[in-house]
Design an enzyme around this catalytic site. Structure first.
Site, PDB file in Angstrom:
ATOM      1  CG  HIS A  93     -19.269  41.055  93.422  1.00  0.00           C
ATOM      2  ND1 HIS A  93     -19.579  40.583  92.170  1.00  0.00           N
ATOM      3  CD2 HIS A  93     -19.558  40.050  94.279  1.00  0.00           C
ATOM      4  CE1 HIS A  93     -20.037  39.340  92.273  1.00  0.00           C
ATOM      5  NE2 HIS A  93     -20.022  38.997  93.551  1.00  0.00           N
ATOM      6  CG  HIS A 126     -12.620  41.939  96.931  1.00  0.00           C
ATOM      7  ND1 HIS A 126     -13.978  41.965  97.145  1.00  0.00           N
ATOM      8  CD2 HIS A 126     -12.384  40.920  96.060  1.00  0.00           C
ATOM      9  CE1 HIS A 126     -14.550  41.015  96.420  1.00  0.00           C
ATOM     10  NE2 HIS A 126     -13.620  40.354  95.766  1.00  0.00           N
ATOM     11  CD  GLU A 163     -21.487  43.585  89.992  1.00  0.00           C
ATOM     12  OE1 GLU A 163     -21.649  44.140  88.888  1.00  0.00           O
ATOM     13  OE2 GLU A 163     -20.468  42.908  90.278  1.00  0.00           O
ATOM     14  CB  THR A 200     -13.605  36.998  88.914  1.00  0.00           C
ATOM     15  OG1 THR A 200     -14.389  38.097  88.415  1.00  0.00           O
ATOM     16  CG2 THR A 200     -13.243  36.075  87.764  1.00  0.00           C
ATOM     17  CG  HIS A 213     -16.738  39.215  83.748  1.00  0.00           C
ATOM     18  ND1 HIS A 213     -16.778  39.072  85.121  1.00  0.00           N
ATOM     19  CD2 HIS A 213     -15.712  38.457  83.329  1.00  0.00           C
ATOM     20  CE1 HIS A 213     -15.834  38.227  85.506  1.00  0.00           C
ATOM     21  NE2 HIS A 213     -15.165  37.851  84.430  1.00  0.00           N
ATOM     22  N   GLY A 273     -14.477  47.268  86.413  1.00  0.00           N
ATOM     23  CA  GLY A 273     -13.597  47.412  87.567  1.00  0.00           C
ATOM     24  C   GLY A 273     -12.160  47.060  87.272  1.00  0.00           C
ATOM     25  CG  HIS A 274      -9.112  43.200  86.702  1.00  0.00           C
ATOM     26  ND1 HIS A 274      -8.331  42.940  87.817  1.00  0.00           N
ATOM     27  CD2 HIS A 274      -8.359  42.834  85.632  1.00  0.00           C
ATOM     28  CE1 HIS A 274      -7.178  42.434  87.438  1.00  0.00           C
ATOM     29  NE2 HIS A 274      -7.168  42.365  86.114  1.00  0.00           N
TER      30      HIS A 274
END
Length: 241
Positions: free
Chosen positions: A43, A50, A70, A100, A190, A213-214
């Site tokens: 993303h 990042h 994304e 985010t 998410h 991801g996170h």
């Protein structure tokens, strides 16, 4: 079987913190595929805090599963996607300064814009997905844009599930059923994690893909931390002998 696409943004954040190429985002993405993930997600944001735009081109060379990019379809993002030609582009209405993603598309207000963008991507052979909340009217409007899929925004599910509220999944089930009726494929993402992913995936009919991801990177730190600490202690013990 629902596919797992791993978002490697946090790997890029860690790399950028030291200004070098360690960890190597491309190497990590390659390893993630070898470990069994069925996709890689990035993303990129306009400030490249990042994932950098160059990462998209570098990753394109090694992604052998599905490559999902994304982002908010501003001109710079559209140009990137058309050059890279990933498997899938997921359109997310995040503000330039967003930490985010925090909302899905208003597919009624932005319908003509989304149609225009999606048409261009599809003409270039790129599968399209719209990041969206569990609003049935917005789901119906999403179907008229020409999108191939929707990605259910699951932050509310995750926060409520952590409080023991399993009924929070009901709007997601209704949305998924309607999406299927409308001919839309279903993705989700998410704040999904090891604690809530099984219940969600079991509950949602026809769930094609989750993008994580996170949470996945954070959980990997904890699940691997003890092993790495003991490896360091072993190396130090060898040095002291």
């Amino acid at each position: 079987m629902t596919k797992l696409s791993v978002n490697v943004n946090k790997i890029a954040t860690l790399r950028n913190a030291r200004g070098a190429n360690y960890p190597d985002v491309v190497k990590v993405a390659s390893d993630i595929q070898e470990y069994g993930a069925e996709g890689i997600t990035i993303h990129p944001r306009p400030d490249e805090r990042h994932i950098r735009y160059q990462d998209a081109f570098d990753l394109k060379e090694i992604v052998t599963t599905e490559f999902n990019i994304e982002g908010n379809p501003i001109p710079k993002f559209i140009d990137l996607v058309l050059k890279v030609k990933p498997t899938q582009v997921t359109l997310v209405p995040d503000a330039v300064n967003a930490i985010t993603s925090n909302a899905g598309w208003d597919t009624i207000t932005h319908q003509s814009f989304l149609k225009e963008v999606i048409t261009e991507f599809k003409q270039n052979g790129i599968r399209t997905s719209i990041f969206i909340d569990t609003n049935l009217k917005l789901m119906e409007a999403a179907a008229t844009t020409g999108a191939d899929r929707i990605e259910l925004y699951t932050e509310n599910y995750a926060s409520q599930f952590s409080l023991g509220n399993k009924e929070v999944v009901e709007p997601y089930i209704k949305s998924a059923n309607l999406a299927t009726e409308l001919g839309l494929g279903i993705n989700a993402g998410h704040d999904l994690n090891l604690e809530n992913i099984q219940f969600f995936a079991k509950s949602i009919p026809n769930l094609k893909e989750v993008s994580i991801g996170h949470a996945l990177i954070t959980e990997s730190l904890y699940l691997g931390l003890e092993n790495v600490i003991n490896m360091y202690k072993y190396k130090l013990s060898l040095a002291n002998n």
